[in-house]
Design a protein around this motif. Structure first.
Motif, short mmCIF file in Angstrom:
data_model
loop_
_atom_site.label_atom_id
_atom_site.label_comp_id
_atom_site.label_asym_id
_atom_site.label_seq_id
_atom_site.Cartn_x
_atom_site.Cartn_y
_atom_site.Cartn_z
N MET A 123 0.84 -1.18 0.00
CA MET A 123 0.00 0.00 0.00
C MET A 123 0.88 1.24 0.00
N THR A 124 0.58 2.17 -0.87
CA THR A 124 1.31 3.43 -0.93
C THR A 124 0.87 4.35 0.20
N LEU A 125 1.83 4.87 0.92
CA LEU A 125 1.53 5.83 1.97
C LEU A 125 1.78 7.22 1.42
N TYR A 126 0.82 8.11 1.65
CA TYR A 126 0.95 9.49 1.20
C TYR A 126 1.69 10.31 2.24
N LYS A 127 2.71 11.02 1.81
CA LYS A 127 3.47 11.89 2.71
C LYS A 127 2.67 13.17 2.94
N ILE A 128 2.70 13.63 4.16
CA ILE A 128 1.98 14.84 4.55
C ILE A 128 3.00 15.93 4.84
N SER A 129 2.86 17.06 4.16
CA SER A 129 3.81 18.16 4.39
C SER A 129 3.29 19.15 5.44
N LYS A 130 1.99 19.13 5.68
CA LYS A 130 1.42 20.04 6.67
C LYS A 130 0.17 19.38 7.23
N CYS A 131 -0.02 19.51 8.54
CA CYS A 131 -1.21 18.94 9.19
C CYS A 131 -1.57 19.83 10.37
N GLU A 132 -2.82 20.28 10.38
CA GLU A 132 -3.29 21.12 11.50
C GLU A 132 -4.65 20.64 11.96
N ILE A 133 -4.87 20.82 13.25
CA ILE A 133 -6.14 20.45 13.88
C ILE A 133 -6.95 21.72 14.06
N LYS A 134 -8.20 21.68 13.64
CA LYS A 134 -9.09 22.83 13.78
C LYS A 134 -10.27 22.43 14.65
N ARG A 135 -10.75 23.39 15.44
CA ARG A 135 -11.84 23.12 16.39
C ARG A 135 -13.23 23.27 15.78
N SER A 136 -13.33 23.98 14.66
CA SER A 136 -14.65 24.23 14.07
C SER A 136 -14.56 24.20 12.55
N GLU A 137 -15.73 24.10 11.93
CA GLU A 137 -15.80 24.13 10.47
C GLU A 137 -15.28 25.45 9.93
N ASP A 138 -15.64 26.55 10.59
CA ASP A 138 -15.19 27.87 10.14
C ASP A 138 -13.67 27.95 10.14
N GLU A 139 -13.04 27.46 11.21
CA GLU A 139 -11.57 27.46 11.27
C GLU A 139 -10.98 26.61 10.15
N ALA A 140 -11.59 25.46 9.89
CA ALA A 140 -11.10 24.57 8.83
C ALA A 140 -11.22 25.23 7.46
N VAL A 141 -12.35 25.87 7.20
CA VAL A 141 -12.55 26.55 5.91
C VAL A 141 -11.56 27.70 5.76
N GLN A 142 -11.35 28.47 6.82
CA GLN A 142 -10.39 29.57 6.76
C GLN A 142 -8.98 29.05 6.49
N PHE A 143 -8.61 27.94 7.12
CA PHE A 143 -7.28 27.38 6.91
C PHE A 143 -7.13 26.86 5.48
N VAL A 144 -8.16 26.21 4.95
CA VAL A 144 -8.13 25.74 3.56
C VAL A 144 -7.97 26.92 2.61
N ASP A 145 -8.72 27.98 2.84
CA ASP A 145 -8.59 29.18 2.00
C ASP A 145 -7.18 29.76 2.08
N GLN A 146 -6.60 29.75 3.27
CA GLN A 146 -5.22 30.23 3.44
C GLN A 146 -4.26 29.36 2.63
N LEU A 147 -4.43 28.04 2.69
CA LEU A 147 -3.56 27.13 1.94
C LEU A 147 -3.65 27.41 0.44
N LEU A 148 -4.86 27.64 -0.05
CA LEU A 148 -5.05 27.92 -1.47
C LEU A 148 -4.36 29.22 -1.86
N LYS A 149 -4.43 30.23 -0.99
CA LYS A 149 -3.75 31.51 -1.25
C LYS A 149 -2.24 31.33 -1.27
N GLU A 150 -1.74 30.35 -0.52
CA GLU A 150 -0.30 30.07 -0.48
C GLU A 150 0.16 29.30 -1.71
N GLY A 151 -0.78 28.90 -2.56
CA GLY A 151 -0.42 28.19 -3.79
C GLY A 151 -0.57 26.68 -3.72
#
Length: 140
Positions: free
Chosen positions: A1-29
């Motif tokens: 089984m191929t294991l996917y390497k993770i370059s960044k991992c963060e824990i978010k407490r709410s959906e809003d925090e998760a969406v904001q973090f995803v938007d930030q990642l997209l802005k980072e490219g």
């Protein structure tokens, strides 16, 4: 089984925090197809629909629950198994998921999206060697 390497991992407490973090990642490219969002239950947000962002729930479908019951695997363990985490990291992330936190990860892809598109054997345009106007005789 191929294991996917993770370059960044963060824990978010709410959906809003998760969406904001995803938007930030997209802005980072970071590309959409590199982002994985794990949660215990389905999120209420529509943010990840119609995108290549992977949102997975650990509760799974009824058939997945049934299958895991017989093999003795829990949903959190199954969701984290394909990523290159240490046992300690998996256990910590599993506890976060069980506590209704949301895990947002960036996975390193083996191939970039344009490489998939350029080498897709299912792409009919690559299989056609000549234009339809070049056909001579009857075509069945």
């Amino acid at each position: 089984m191929t294991l996917y390497k993770i370059s960044k991992c963060e824990i978010k407490r709410s959906e809003d925090e998760a969406v904001q973090f995803v938007d930030q990642l997209l802005k980072e490219g970071i590309e959409e197809n590199q982002i994985v969002v794990l949660s215990k239950d389905k999120l209420n947000t529509d943010r990840f629909h119609d995108s290549q962002i992977q949102h997975k729930t650990t509760t799974g479908t009824i058939s997945e629950k049934f299958m895991r019951f017989f093999i003795g695997e829990d949903g959190e363990e199954a969701a984290l198994a394909k990523f290159d985490f240490t046992e300690k990291q998996k256990e910590d992330l599993k506890q976060d998921l069980l506590n209704n936190k949301i895990v947002v990860m960036v996975q390193d892809l083996k191939y970039k999206q344009d490489e998939y598109e350029n080498n897709n054997v299912a792409d009919q345009r690559q299989q056609d060697k000549h234009a339809p106007s070049e056909h001579h005789g009857e075509i069945e």
